[in-house]
Design a protein around this motif. Structure first.
Motif, PDB file in Angstrom:
ATOM      1  N   TRP A   1      39.116  42.121  36.122  1.00 13.50           N
ATOM      2  CA  TRP A   1      39.877  41.112  36.866  1.00 13.50           C
ATOM      3  C   TRP A   1      39.077  39.815  36.932  1.00 13.50           C
ATOM      4  O   TRP A   1      37.954  39.817  37.416  1.00 13.50           O
ATOM      5  CB  TRP A   1      40.169  41.631  38.278  1.00 13.50           C
ATOM      6  CG  TRP A   1      40.973  40.707  39.146  1.00 13.50           C
ATOM      7  CD1 TRP A   1      41.760  39.672  38.760  1.00 13.50           C
ATOM      8  CD2 TRP A   1      41.070  40.766  40.578  1.00 13.50           C
ATOM      9  NE1 TRP A   1      42.349  39.079  39.860  1.00 13.50           N
ATOM     10  CE2 TRP A   1      41.946  39.730  40.990  1.00 13.50           C
ATOM     11  CE3 TRP A   1      40.510  41.599  41.559  1.00 13.50           C
ATOM     12  CZ2 TRP A   1      42.257  39.504  42.330  1.00 13.50           C
ATOM     13  CZ3 TRP A   1      40.834  41.371  42.884  1.00 13.50           C
ATOM     14  CH2 TRP A   1      41.704  40.325  43.262  1.00 13.50           C
TER      15      TRP A   1
ATOM     16  N   ALA B   1      39.240  36.701  38.912  1.00 14.78           N
ATOM     17  CA  ALA B   1      39.926  36.234  40.127  1.00 14.78           C
ATOM     18  C   ALA B   1      39.597  34.758  40.349  1.00 14.78           C
ATOM     19  O   ALA B   1      38.436  34.410  40.516  1.00 14.78           O
ATOM     20  CB  ALA B   1      39.477  37.081  41.315  1.00 14.78           C
TER      21      ALA B   1
ATOM     22  N   LEU C   1      43.009  41.184  33.779  1.00 15.17           N
ATOM     23  CA  LEU C   1      43.971  40.520  34.653  1.00 15.17           C
ATOM     24  C   LEU C   1      43.331  39.200  35.077  1.00 15.17           C
ATOM     25  O   LEU C   1      42.193  39.195  35.552  1.00 15.17           O
ATOM     26  CB  LEU C   1      44.238  41.402  35.881  1.00 15.17           C
ATOM     27  CG  LEU C   1      45.115  40.779  36.961  1.00 15.17           C
ATOM     28  CD1 LEU C   1      46.547  40.588  36.463  1.00 15.17           C
ATOM     29  CD2 LEU C   1      45.111  41.648  38.211  1.00 15.17           C
TER      30      LEU C   1
ATOM     31  N   THR D   1      43.922  35.830  37.410  1.00 14.68           N
ATOM     32  CA  THR D   1      44.804  35.332  38.465  1.00 14.68           C
ATOM     33  C   THR D   1      44.311  34.030  39.072  1.00 14.68           C
ATOM     34  O   THR D   1      43.115  33.741  39.079  1.00 14.68           O
ATOM     35  CB  THR D   1      44.931  36.368  39.614  1.00 14.68           C
ATOM     36  OG1 THR D   1      43.645  36.535  40.214  1.00 14.68           O
ATOM     37  CG2 THR D   1      45.453  37.687  39.120  1.00 14.68           C
ATOM     38  N   ASP D   2      45.262  33.272  39.601  1.00 17.16           N
ATOM     39  CA  ASP D   2      44.952  32.064  40.355  1.00 17.16           C
ATOM     40  C   ASP D   2      46.156  31.793  41.250  1.00 17.16           C
ATOM     41  O   ASP D   2      47.263  32.246  40.959  1.00 17.16           O
ATOM     42  CB  ASP D   2      44.712  30.877  39.410  1.00 17.16           C
ATOM     43  CG  ASP D   2      43.837  29.803  40.047  1.00 17.16           C
ATOM     44  OD1 ASP D   2      42.657  29.680  39.664  1.00 17.16           O
ATOM     45  OD2 ASP D   2      44.326  29.088  40.934  1.00 17.16           O
TER      46      ASP D   2
ATOM     47  N   LEU E   1      47.494  27.959  35.928  1.00 16.77           N
ATOM     48  CA  LEU E   1      47.862  29.194  35.224  1.00 16.77           C
ATOM     49  C   LEU E   1      48.668  28.898  33.966  1.00 16.77           C
ATOM     50  O   LEU E   1      48.497  29.549  32.933  1.00 16.77           O
ATOM     51  CB  LEU E   1      48.709  30.079  36.137  1.00 16.77           C
ATOM     52  CG  LEU E   1      47.974  31.056  37.039  1.00 16.77           C
ATOM     53  CD1 LEU E   1      48.993  31.858  37.841  1.00 16.77           C
ATOM     54  CD2 LEU E   1      47.087  32.009  36.240  1.00 16.77           C
TER      55      LEU E   1
ATOM     56  N   ARG F   1      48.489  36.022  36.076  1.00 23.69           N
ATOM     57  CA  ARG F   1      49.393  36.241  37.202  1.00 23.69           C
ATOM     58  C   ARG F   1      49.055  35.326  38.377  1.00 23.69           C
ATOM     59  O   ARG F   1      47.882  35.066  38.637  1.00 23.69           O
ATOM     60  CB  ARG F   1      49.299  37.705  37.640  1.00 23.69           C
ATOM     61  CG  ARG F   1      50.411  38.131  38.564  1.00 23.69           C
ATOM     62  CD  ARG F   1      50.329  39.608  38.886  1.00 23.69           C
ATOM     63  NE  ARG F   1      50.450  40.452  37.705  1.00 23.69           N
ATOM     64  CZ  ARG F   1      50.004  41.702  37.649  1.00 23.69           C
ATOM     65  NH1 ARG F   1      49.408  42.254  38.671  1.00 23.69           N
ATOM     66  NH2 ARG F   1      50.161  42.417  36.553  1.00 23.69           N
ATOM     67  N   ASN F   2      50.083  34.899  39.046  1.00 22.69           N
ATOM     68  CA  ASN F   2      49.917  34.111  40.263  1.00 22.69           C
ATOM     69  C   ASN F   2      49.490  35.052  41.394  1.00 22.69           C
ATOM     70  O   ASN F   2      50.170  36.040  41.672  1.00 22.69           O
ATOM     71  CB  ASN F   2      51.276  33.462  40.572  1.00 22.69           C
ATOM     72  CG  ASN F   2      51.226  32.584  41.797  1.00 22.69           C
ATOM     73  OD1 ASN F   2      50.172  32.393  42.400  1.00 22.69           O
ATOM     74  ND2 ASN F   2      52.369  32.058  42.170  1.00 22.69           N
ATOM     75  N   HIS F   3      48.349  34.763  42.032  1.00 26.85           N
ATOM     76  CA  HIS F   3      47.837  35.649  43.072  1.00 26.85           C
ATOM     77  C   HIS F   3      46.982  34.841  44.031  1.00 26.85           C
ATOM     78  O   HIS F   3      46.109  34.087  43.607  1.00 26.85           O
ATOM     79  CB  HIS F   3      47.001  36.751  42.396  1.00 26.85           C
ATOM     80  CG  HIS F   3      46.409  37.742  43.355  1.00 26.85           C
ATOM     81  ND1 HIS F   3      45.261  37.483  44.083  1.00 26.85           N
ATOM     82  CD2 HIS F   3      46.791  38.993  43.696  1.00 26.85           C
ATOM     83  CE1 HIS F   3      44.987  38.539  44.833  1.00 26.85           C
ATOM     84  NE2 HIS F   3      45.896  39.464  44.612  1.00 26.85           N
TER      85      HIS F   3
END
Ligand SMILES: C[S@@+](CC[C@H](N)C(=O)[O-])C[C@H]1O[C@@H](n2cnc3c(N)ncnc32)[C@H](O)[C@@H]1O
Length: 256
Positions: A99, A101, A128, A130-131, A137, A182-184
């Protein structure tokens, strides 16, 4: 409640932006500078403006989150990752679940994907990335970088994993396939589980100490046993032992 606290409440209610876990002095300073430059007189007027004008809202988000990234940022640490950390992880599990992050415009997950493709090309790895900023993104997914930003990429990687089009280098699909963007939001959303490796680098600079502590604790439980957290070059975890981490190398922490 003072005017800044009321601003944070309104920001959350009307624009769904939550800045409560961020250090106040830095945030306040940045917001005030932006308001001055836009000729806005107070927080209420600023919120009204952002609700009306999407472009101003984007500018606000841009201004708050520093999205600067680089390929193989802090190369000495990537060396440790390549020579020490990845071989140990791969010896336990040939297919790594990773990940990135706070991946910003993608340089970090692509660096990782190149390294994995070199070190363990046969593995079924998944990254994975994410941002919480959808605009970065989008750039990350596009994977197109101006030549001047590719300086950190070793020449043979650049040749192998990118297609040159004029002054732009485009990431090849074979590399993109390893990554899911992915948007996170790290402050809000559920964390993945059973990870072999987490990279969270240069993301927590504006987080309060309490928020950092909570975040590092959540990363701990997102790792499988023997999994590793890789932090940024100024981001030593003060309460690492208290959370349960053991230090493997500087800026690398293991869940025992
Ligand atoms: C300076 S960039 C770091 C990029 C990359 N990790 C590196 O080290 O080069 C920080 C990124 O963290 C993201 N970020 C900040 N707060 C976040 C949050 N609460 N949830 C998810 N991403 C966040 C920002 O949008 C920004 O893209």
């Amino acid at each position: 409640m003072d005017v800044y606290e009321k601003f944070l409440k309104d920001l959350q209610r009307r624009l769904d932006v939550d800045l409560t876990g961020y250090k106040r002095p830095q945030m306040e300073r940045r917001i005030n500078t932006l308001m001055r430059s836009l000729g806005v007189k107070d927080y209420d007027e600023f919120i009204d403006l952002m609700v009306r004008d999407k472009q101003r809202f984007d500018q606000f988000l841009d201004h708050l989150t520093i999205n600067v990234s680089e390929f193989f940022r802090n190369p000495a640490q990537w060396q440790v990752l390549e020579k020490q950390i990845l071989p140990a992880l791969l010896a336990q599990n040939p297919n790594l679940k990773i990940w990135s992050a706070g991946c910003s415009t993608g340089e970090e997950p692509y660096s990782l994907a190149m390294l994995l493709s070199e070190v363990a090309p046969r593995g079924q790895h998944s990254i994975l990335a994410t941002d919480f900023d959808v605009r970065v993104l989008k750039k990350a997914q596009e994977g197109a970088y101006p030549a001047k930003t590719t300086a950190g990429i070793p020449g043979h990687y650049l040749q192998k994993y990118f297609i040159q089009q004029g002054d732009t280098y485009r990431v090849k699909d074979e590399l993109k396939r390893l990554i899911t963007f992915r948007n996170h939001n790290l402050m809000r959303d559920k964390f993945p589980e059973q990870l072999d490796l987490i990279l969270c680098r240069n993301v927590v600079i504006y987080f309060t100490e309490e928020t950092k502590y909570e975040l590092y604790k959540k990363f701990f439980y997102a790792l499988r046993r023997q999994g590793i957290l890789f932090t940024g070059s100024t981001e030593q975890i003060i309460q690492a032992r208290e959370i349960g981490y053991e230090s493997v190398a500087i800026f690398f922490y293991r869940r025992p």
